[in-house]
Design an enzyme around this catalytic site. Sequence first.
Site, mmCIF file in Angstrom:
data_model
loop_
_atom_site.group_PDB
_atom_site.id
_atom_site.type_symbol
_atom_site.label_atom_id
_atom_site.label_comp_id
_atom_site.label_asym_id
_atom_site.label_seq_id
_atom_site.Cartn_x
_atom_site.Cartn_y
_atom_site.Cartn_z
ATOM 1 N N LYS A 13 -14.367 3.044 -9.178
ATOM 2 C CA LYS A 13 -14.182 1.671 -9.646
ATOM 3 C C LYS A 13 -15.024 0.660 -8.855
ATOM 4 C CE LYS A 13 -9.675 1.573 -9.018
ATOM 5 N NZ LYS A 13 -9.339 2.891 -8.458
ATOM 6 N N ARG A 88 -1.623 -2.230 -11.185
ATOM 7 C CA ARG A 88 -1.264 -0.871 -10.784
ATOM 8 C C ARG A 88 0.164 -0.521 -11.168
ATOM 9 N NH1 ARG A 88 -5.468 -0.561 -6.419
ATOM 10 N NH2 ARG A 88 -5.490 1.601 -5.826
ATOM 11 N N ARG A 122 -15.979 9.431 2.100
ATOM 12 C CA ARG A 122 -16.395 8.080 1.722
ATOM 13 C C ARG A 122 -16.595 7.182 2.952
ATOM 14 N NH1 ARG A 122 -12.969 4.620 -2.630
ATOM 15 N NH2 ARG A 122 -11.304 4.592 -1.076
ATOM 16 N N ARG A 166 -1.580 8.422 -2.451
ATOM 17 C CA ARG A 166 -2.188 7.467 -3.381
ATOM 18 C C ARG A 166 -2.373 8.082 -4.758
ATOM 19 N NH1 ARG A 166 -7.103 6.558 0.175
ATOM 20 N NH2 ARG A 166 -8.040 5.585 -1.650
HETATM 21 P P1 ADP Z 1 -8.134 3.019 -4.085
HETATM 22 O O1 ADP Z 1 -8.244 2.605 -5.514
HETATM 23 O O2 ADP Z 1 -9.297 3.814 -3.589
HETATM 24 O O3 ADP Z 1 -6.803 3.599 -3.698
HETATM 25 P P2 ADP Z 1 -8.136 0.221 -3.277
HETATM 26 O O4 ADP Z 1 -9.162 -0.259 -2.328
HETATM 27 O O5 ADP Z 1 -8.159 -0.274 -4.674
HETATM 28 O O6 ADP Z 1 -8.216 1.769 -3.168
HETATM 29 O O7 ADP Z 1 -6.677 -0.103 -2.684
HETATM 30 C C1 ADP Z 1 -6.313 0.281 -1.381
HETATM 31 C C2 ADP Z 1 -4.829 0.050 -1.145
HETATM 32 O O8 ADP Z 1 -4.519 -1.347 -1.314
HETATM 33 C C3 ADP Z 1 -3.873 0.757 -2.097
HETATM 34 O O9 ADP Z 1 -3.624 2.095 -1.703
HETATM 35 C C4 ADP Z 1 -2.630 -0.135 -1.981
HETATM 36 O O10 ADP Z 1 -1.930 0.106 -0.782
HETATM 37 C C5 ADP Z 1 -3.219 -1.516 -1.900
HETATM 38 N N1 ADP Z 1 -3.384 -2.112 -3.243
HETATM 39 C C6 ADP Z 1 -4.568 -2.415 -3.841
HETATM 40 N N2 ADP Z 1 -4.358 -2.953 -5.066
HETATM 41 C C7 ADP Z 1 -3.010 -2.977 -5.249
HETATM 42 C C8 ADP Z 1 -2.152 -3.390 -6.309
HETATM 43 N N3 ADP Z 1 -2.623 -3.906 -7.464
HETATM 44 N N4 ADP Z 1 -0.806 -3.255 -6.145
HETATM 45 C C9 ADP Z 1 -0.300 -2.768 -5.021
HETATM 46 N N5 ADP Z 1 -1.042 -2.341 -3.979
HETATM 47 C C10 ADP Z 1 -2.374 -2.440 -4.080
#
Ligand code: ADP
Length: 217
Positions: A13, A88, A122, A166
């Site tokens: 993404k 999410r 990564r 995750r």
């Molecule tokens: P990835 O998609 O690789 O897991 P992100 O950088 O998008 O990583 O997100 C990292 C972390 O940030 C998530 O594991 C979560 O803890 C938090 N996070 C990000 N976006 C959200 C969201 N929309 N709702 C809740 N937690 C979030």
Amino acid sequence: MNAIIFGAPGSGKGTYSALLKEILGVEVISMGDIFRAMMTEKSILGRIIKDYVNAGLLVPDIIVVEVLKEFINHAPKDKGFVLDGYPRTLAQAEALEGIARIDVVMRLVVPDWIIIERLSSRRICRDCGQVYNVRFLKPKKEGTCDKCGGELYQRSDDNPEVIKMRLDLYEKETSPLLRFYEGKMVPIISHTVDALEIPPEKVVKYIVAELKRLKLA
Ligand code: ADP
Ligand code: ZN
């Protein structure tokens, strides 16, 4: 065009939205980047967020929705945006309905084994957020960002135990959201990756062609 880029952690993404920003000039709102920046602040909120992110847990919806609202309200109105890492949960998707119109969902399908390979190797630029991979998408100079010369680091949540957490949460909480958007008749562009090394430009070319077909680019 307002879009959601949708896929599991490690599905690409961040990489693809950065390219879409270059090609289409859209704003990218990345929840993960926003939270990582907040984590470095010494505020109570920063500390709360850090605990969730480092454990691979979702930050509570009430925090996420408030933060998102701030960023959407401050984004330039004429450019359109790509949301990366939001929504999410169903509660987040429902809250978004009252904040902005969504024209398209760009869905990335990547098998778990590829995701695990990618996430564990990564690296991210501390300064500009560009994503690299020490095995499949190497920077020209080890440890240094090609784009800005910044230092590359490994995210605290890119370790095997937290990655598993995750991925489980993605399956349980996030992947069902696709049906929410199908139900709302929002067009969905799907792209499936089935090999470790696919040039990001190729994937983005496909996405842009599909956006054009939908008259969104
Ligand atoms: P990835 O998609 O690789 O897991 P992100 O950088 O998008 O990583 O997100 C990292 C972390 O940030 C998530 O594991 C979560 O803890 C938090 N996070 C990000 N976006 C959200 C969201 N929309 N709702 C809740 N937690 C979030
Ligand atoms: Zn950089």
